[in-house]
Design a protein around this motif. Sequence first.
Motif, PDB file in Angstrom:
ATOM      1  N   GLU A   5      96.874  54.790   1.258  1.00  0.00           N
ATOM      2  CA  GLU A   5      98.022  55.126   2.110  1.00  0.00           C
ATOM      3  C   GLU A   5      98.182  56.639   2.253  1.00  0.00           C
ATOM      4  OE1 GLU A   5     102.812  54.322   2.578  1.00  0.00           O
ATOM      5  OE2 GLU A   5     101.709  53.277   1.005  1.00  0.00           O
ATOM      6  N   LEU A   6      98.025  57.370   1.157  1.00  0.00           N
ATOM      7  CA  LEU A   6      98.159  58.822   1.221  1.00  0.00           C
ATOM      8  C   LEU A   6      97.031  59.424   2.049  1.00  0.00           C
ATOM      9  CD1 LEU A   6      99.761  61.285   0.469  1.00  0.00           C
ATOM     10  CD2 LEU A   6      98.459  61.425  -1.651  1.00  0.00           C
ATOM     11  N   GLU A   7      95.830  58.897   1.929  1.00  0.00           N
ATOM     12  CA  GLU A   7      94.722  59.380   2.755  1.00  0.00           C
ATOM     13  C   GLU A   7      95.029  59.185   4.237  1.00  0.00           C
ATOM     14  OE1 GLU A   7      91.023  57.641   1.571  1.00  0.00           O
ATOM     15  OE2 GLU A   7      90.951  58.777  -0.288  1.00  0.00           O
ATOM     16  N   LEU A   8      95.600  58.051   4.590  1.00  0.00           N
ATOM     17  CA  LEU A   8      95.974  57.774   5.975  1.00  0.00           C
ATOM     18  C   LEU A   8      97.033  58.764   6.457  1.00  0.00           C
ATOM     19  CD1 LEU A   8      95.848  55.937   8.506  1.00  0.00           C
ATOM     20  CD2 LEU A   8      97.616  54.551   7.438  1.00  0.00           C
ATOM     21  N   LEU A   9      98.065  58.980   5.647  1.00  0.00           N
ATOM     22  CA  LEU A   9      99.126  59.915   6.019  1.00  0.00           C
ATOM     23  C   LEU A   9      98.581  61.330   6.210  1.00  0.00           C
ATOM     24  CD1 LEU A   9     101.959  58.749   3.583  1.00  0.00           C
ATOM     25  CD2 LEU A   9     101.909  58.443   6.066  1.00  0.00           C
ATOM     26  N   GLU A  10      97.701  61.750   5.297  1.00  0.00           N
ATOM     27  CA  GLU A  10      97.147  63.095   5.399  1.00  0.00           C
ATOM     28  C   GLU A  10      96.224  63.226   6.609  1.00  0.00           C
ATOM     29  OE1 GLU A  10      95.568  63.998   1.506  1.00  0.00           O
ATOM     30  OE2 GLU A  10      97.546  64.626   0.809  1.00  0.00           O
ATOM     31  N   GLY A  11      95.520  62.162   6.972  1.00  0.00           N
ATOM     32  CA  GLY A  11      94.697  62.175   8.182  1.00  0.00           C
ATOM     33  C   GLY A  11      95.546  62.345   9.426  1.00  0.00           C
ATOM     34  N   GLN A  12      96.668  61.631   9.470  1.00  0.00           N
ATOM     35  CA  GLN A  12      97.584  61.754  10.607  1.00  0.00           C
ATOM     36  C   GLN A  12      98.167  63.164  10.671  1.00  0.00           C
ATOM     37  OE1 GLN A  12     100.380  58.643   9.761  1.00  0.00           O
ATOM     38  NE2 GLN A  12      99.084  57.046  10.618  1.00  0.00           N
ATOM     39  N   HIS A  42     107.584  64.936   5.183  1.00  0.00           N
ATOM     40  CA  HIS A  42     108.527  64.303   4.256  1.00  0.00           C
ATOM     41  C   HIS A  42     107.977  62.976   3.729  1.00  0.00           C
ATOM     42  CE1 HIS A  42     111.785  67.147   4.587  1.00  0.00           C
ATOM     43  NE2 HIS A  42     111.654  67.136   5.907  1.00  0.00           N
ATOM     44  N   SER A  43     107.319  62.223   4.585  1.00  0.00           N
ATOM     45  CA  SER A  43     106.731  60.948   4.161  1.00  0.00           C
ATOM     46  C   SER A  43     105.669  61.169   3.094  1.00  0.00           C
ATOM     47  CB  SER A  43     106.105  60.211   5.348  1.00  0.00           C
ATOM     48  OG  SER A  43     107.089  59.816   6.265  1.00  0.00           O
ATOM     49  N   ILE A  44     104.856  62.202   3.273  1.00  0.00           N
ATOM     50  CA  ILE A  44     103.815  62.512   2.287  1.00  0.00           C
ATOM     51  C   ILE A  44     104.450  62.914   0.961  1.00  0.00           C
ATOM     52  CG2 ILE A  44     102.003  64.183   1.699  1.00  0.00           C
ATOM     53  CD1 ILE A  44     101.187  64.068   4.695  1.00  0.00           C
ATOM     54  N   LYS A  45     105.447  63.789   1.016  1.00  0.00           N
ATOM     55  CA  LYS A  45     106.119  64.221  -0.215  1.00  0.00           C
ATOM     56  C   LYS A  45     106.781  63.042  -0.918  1.00  0.00           C
ATOM     57  CE  LYS A  45     106.966  68.946   1.223  1.00  0.00           C
ATOM     58  NZ  LYS A  45     107.971  69.937   1.627  1.00  0.00           N
ATOM     59  N   ASP A  46     107.455  62.189  -0.145  1.00  0.00           N
ATOM     60  CA  ASP A  46     108.092  61.008  -0.737  1.00  0.00           C
ATOM     61  C   ASP A  46     107.060  60.096  -1.371  1.00  0.00           C
ATOM     62  OD1 ASP A  46     110.574  61.888   0.068  1.00  0.00           O
ATOM     63  OD2 ASP A  46     110.725  60.498   1.771  1.00  0.00           O
ATOM     64  N   HIS A  47     105.959  59.887  -0.681  1.00  0.00           N
ATOM     65  CA  HIS A  47     104.923  58.999  -1.213  1.00  0.00           C
ATOM     66  C   HIS A  47     104.346  59.565  -2.510  1.00  0.00           C
ATOM     67  CE1 HIS A  47     101.889  55.862  -1.085  1.00  0.00           C
ATOM     68  NE2 HIS A  47     101.080  56.777  -1.579  1.00  0.00           N
TER      69      HIS A  47
END
Length: 60
Positions: A5-12, A42-47
Amino acid sequence: MLCEELELLEGQFDEIITKLEDPNLTDEERDALEKAYHQLSHSIKDHQSIGHGGGPCYEE
């Protein structure tokens, strides 16, 4: 290795940064991308902090 999930968020996040570098963006496009940038940040930091019950964000 980072969790999927974090890899996906960072890709986006990287895609947004790349799009923001386009000098031909309209003001509306830039505003929308900047809003998405902040929300995703914020989503990345929260995750990272609470996405795994406070545990590390890594998969074996």
